[in-house]
Design an enzyme around this catalytic site. Structure first.
Site, PDB file in Angstrom:
ATOM      1  N   CYS A 158       3.781  -0.547 -12.602  1.00 35.17           N
ATOM      2  CA  CYS A 158       4.256   0.606 -13.373  1.00 35.17           C
ATOM      3  C   CYS A 158       5.397   0.137 -14.273  1.00 35.17           C
ATOM      4  O   CYS A 158       6.396   0.821 -14.419  1.00 35.17           O
ATOM      5  CB  CYS A 158       4.700   1.721 -12.434  1.00 35.17           C
ATOM      6  SG  CYS A 158       5.971   1.203 -11.279  1.00 35.17           S
ATOM      7  N   ALA A 172       0.773  -1.241   0.000  1.00 33.32           N
ATOM      8  CA  ALA A 172       0.000   0.000   0.000  1.00 33.32           C
ATOM      9  C   ALA A 172       0.803   1.290   0.000  1.00 33.32           C
ATOM     10  O   ALA A 172       0.323   2.309  -0.507  1.00 33.32           O
ATOM     11  CB  ALA A 172      -0.931  -0.004   1.190  1.00 33.32           C
ATOM     12  N   ALA A 173       2.004   1.282   0.601  1.00 35.60           N
ATOM     13  CA  ALA A 173       2.724   2.552   0.762  1.00 35.60           C
ATOM     14  C   ALA A 173       3.210   3.076  -0.589  1.00 35.60           C
ATOM     15  O   ALA A 173       3.610   2.279  -1.436  1.00 35.60           O
ATOM     16  CB  ALA A 173       3.914   2.352   1.693  1.00 35.60           C
ATOM     17  N   GLY A 180      -1.248   5.649  -2.287  1.00 38.65           N
ATOM     18  CA  GLY A 180      -1.967   6.264  -3.409  1.00 38.65           C
ATOM     19  C   GLY A 180      -3.294   5.596  -3.710  1.00 38.65           C
ATOM     20  O   GLY A 180      -4.334   6.251  -3.796  1.00 38.65           O
ATOM     21  N   TYR A 205       8.168 -12.885  -7.031  1.00 41.21           N
ATOM     22  CA  TYR A 205       7.684 -12.088  -5.904  1.00 41.21           C
ATOM     23  C   TYR A 205       6.228 -11.656  -6.161  1.00 41.21           C
ATOM     24  O   TYR A 205       5.353 -11.794  -5.314  1.00 41.21           O
ATOM     25  CB  TYR A 205       8.599 -10.872  -5.786  1.00 41.21           C
ATOM     26  CG  TYR A 205       8.691 -10.255  -4.415  1.00 41.21           C
ATOM     27  CD1 TYR A 205       8.878 -11.027  -3.273  1.00 41.21           C
ATOM     28  CD2 TYR A 205       8.612  -8.877  -4.264  1.00 41.21           C
ATOM     29  CE1 TYR A 205       8.984 -10.437  -2.023  1.00 41.21           C
ATOM     30  CE2 TYR A 205       8.725  -8.277  -3.022  1.00 41.21           C
ATOM     31  CZ  TYR A 205       8.907  -9.066  -1.898  1.00 41.21           C
ATOM     32  OH  TYR A 205       9.003  -8.474  -0.671  1.00 41.21           O
ATOM     33  N   ASP A 212       4.454  -8.632   6.139  1.00 40.05           N
ATOM     34  CA  ASP A 212       4.851  -9.208   4.854  1.00 40.05           C
ATOM     35  C   ASP A 212       3.589  -9.818   4.263  1.00 40.05           C
ATOM     36  O   ASP A 212       3.174 -10.915   4.645  1.00 40.05           O
ATOM     37  CB  ASP A 212       5.931 -10.273   5.063  1.00 40.05           C
ATOM     38  CG  ASP A 212       6.440 -10.806   3.738  1.00 40.05           C
ATOM     39  OD1 ASP A 212       5.710 -10.677   2.728  1.00 40.05           O
ATOM     40  OD2 ASP A 212       7.560 -11.347   3.704  1.00 40.05           O
ATOM     41  N   ASP A 272      -0.446  -4.224  -5.893  1.00 39.48           N
ATOM     42  CA  ASP A 272       0.367  -3.265  -6.667  1.00 39.48           C
ATOM     43  C   ASP A 272       1.813  -3.482  -6.213  1.00 39.48           C
ATOM     44  O   ASP A 272       2.372  -2.668  -5.492  1.00 39.48           O
ATOM     45  CB  ASP A 272      -0.136  -1.847  -6.333  1.00 39.48           C
ATOM     46  CG  ASP A 272       0.552  -0.770  -7.146  1.00 39.48           C
ATOM     47  OD1 ASP A 272       0.856  -1.009  -8.323  1.00 39.48           O
ATOM     48  OD2 ASP A 272       0.791   0.321  -6.584  1.00 39.48           O
ATOM     49  N   ASP A 321       1.962  -2.828   4.421  1.00 38.80           N
ATOM     50  CA  ASP A 321       3.263  -2.662   3.763  1.00 38.80           C
ATOM     51  C   ASP A 321       4.315  -3.281   4.672  1.00 38.80           C
ATOM     52  O   ASP A 321       4.159  -3.306   5.892  1.00 38.80           O
ATOM     53  CB  ASP A 321       3.598  -1.196   3.480  1.00 38.80           C
ATOM     54  CG  ASP A 321       4.559  -1.080   2.297  1.00 38.80           C
ATOM     55  OD1 ASP A 321       4.122  -0.843   1.164  1.00 38.80           O
ATOM     56  OD2 ASP A 321       5.791  -1.253   2.519  1.00 38.80           O
TER      57      ASP A 321
END
Ligand code: SAM
Length: 390
Positions: free
Chosen positions: A323, A203-204, A207, A300, A254, A273, A226
């Protein structure tokens, strides 16, 4: 390739996506694009009211053509940046911000020569020596080592110029949040029905969590995980600035094991994300990556998707976004999780002006943003639904 150092297999992976247009892609990620986006915190202000308020102070901001909460500032440049006798070396992220006109702060300093004194004219450069901004030292360099906060170079000329969003009073008041346009389409894929529980596994800095809260009108509860304690603390500060703390819990964990460690959590929707090779992030002034590092990230990323698919309620939604632009981290990750977890189906990502996926049988259901086509960072979004019978 300028300052991009990618090994031959990685270039081949990029060619798989862009073919003959690889040169256009590489050229465009070297620049920031023409628009710098921010999200209006619609829990606190109407976008139109915010735009009027900015305009009254002569700050030019424009509405996105599609998303009502998205506004943007024009980016101008590139301009010439002079190399002065004294240089301060900035980290990759800090140099990218300075290139867009931001000041340089202590955490972003890699090297500040001991003879630089407060008031000296300096050039901020990348590790490879590329000048990104000219400015005035705000303190003696010998005070910088070990300091975690504070202005080091006040930048007055940079490669590109745009509004310094974080210095606007509207930022401090929690009315806006800097976020790219494709990133805003992620929370837009959620249903966000009142009373839902949403889990954001990576999450960190918050956004997508913040956006989900705003889109729901504060009617969903979000648990934001996070792994990094420091990032979770900064995320809480950020969510507090936006006024979102009543709707969110931010936990250090984790999250690859969230389905086991928090087995009582049965979210309606999960956002994944995860860390990625960030090949779509721009402007990229320098970068060094290998295909091997991309493959390590794929494993991962799959771990988060496994946790998400186990946690989410039957009938629930998992949104996956990155991204980055490789097929390996995007379309193929989805194909792999579908092979492993029988309960998942692909649903269509709804976006106005993105392209569809570039590979595989579900390509028409994915969304991709290409820097050289859409003027945005490179981005990928997929939507999975867990069958009700599972
Ligand atoms: C791409 S960033 C997330 C950006 C965020 N979703 C947003 O929109 O602001 C990936 C995040 O995953 C976090 N992360 C990496 N490994 C993790 C793990 N095993 N468990 C939980 N979080 C992890 C990183 O600390 C980083 O903050």
């Amino acid at each position: 390739m300028g300052n991009l150092d990618y090994d031959a297999p990685l270039l081949e992976a990029l060619r798989r996506v862009y073919g003959q247009r690889l040169g256009l892609f590489i050229e465009s990620i070297g620049t920031p694009g023409e628009r710098l986006y921010a999200r209006v915190n619609t829990l606190r202000v109407e976008p139109g009211v915010l735009l009027d308020r900015l305009a009254e102070r002569g700050v030019e901001a424009l509405r996105d053509e599609e998303l009502p909460e998205a506004i943007y500032f024009r980016v101008r440049g590139p301009f010439r940046v002079e190399l002065k006798d004294r240089v301060v070396v900035a980290s990759k992220e800090a140099a990218e911000s300075v290139a867009l006109g931001a000041n340089l702060y202590a955490p972003g300093v890699v090297k500040c020569p001991g003879d630089v004194r407060r008031g000296d004219e300096v050039t901020v450069v990348t590790r490879s020596g590329l000048p990104v901004g000219e400015g005035v030292a705000a303190r003696d360099c010998r005070e910088v080592p070990g300091s975690r906060r504070g202005l080091v170079v006040e930048v007055y000329r940079s490669l590109y110029e745009t509004v310094r969003v974080r210095e606007l009073p509207e930022f401090a008041e929690g009315l806006i949040y800097p976020q790219s346009l494709p990133a805003m389409y992620v929370a837009r894929q959620l249903k966000l029905e009142p009373g839902e529980l949403v889990v954001d596994l990576c999450a960190a800095p918050g956004g997508k969590t913040g956006h989900a809260i705003e889109l729901s009108g504060g009617r969903v509860r979000v648990i934001a995980f996070d792994r990094s304690r420091g990032k979770v603390e900064r995320m809480r500060e950020e969510l507090s600035r936006l006024g979102h703390l009543p709707f969110v819990e931010a936990w250090v964990a984790d999250s690859r094991y969230a389905h086991e460690d928090f087995s009582w959590l049965k979210p309606d929707e999960v956002v994944v994300d995860p860390p990625c090779s960030a090949l779509g992030v721009r402007p990229k002034l320098e970068d060094r990556k290998t295909y091997g590092s991309v493959l390590a990230l794929v494993n991962y990323q799959l771990q988060f998707l496994r946790a998400a698919s186990r946690m989410v309620k039957p009938g629930g939604v998992v949104i996956y976004s990155t991204c980055t632009v490789t097929v390996e981290e995007n379309e193929e990750v989805i194909e792999r999780i579908l092979e492993e977890v029988e309960c998942l189906e692909v649903d269509e990502v709804r976006v106005g002006r993105a392209s569809r996926g570039v590979y595989g049988r579900y390509r028409e259901l994915f969304a991709r943003f290409h820097p050289h086509e859409h003027g945005t960072p490179g981005y990928f979004i997929a939507k999975l639904v867990k069958r009700r019978s599972c």
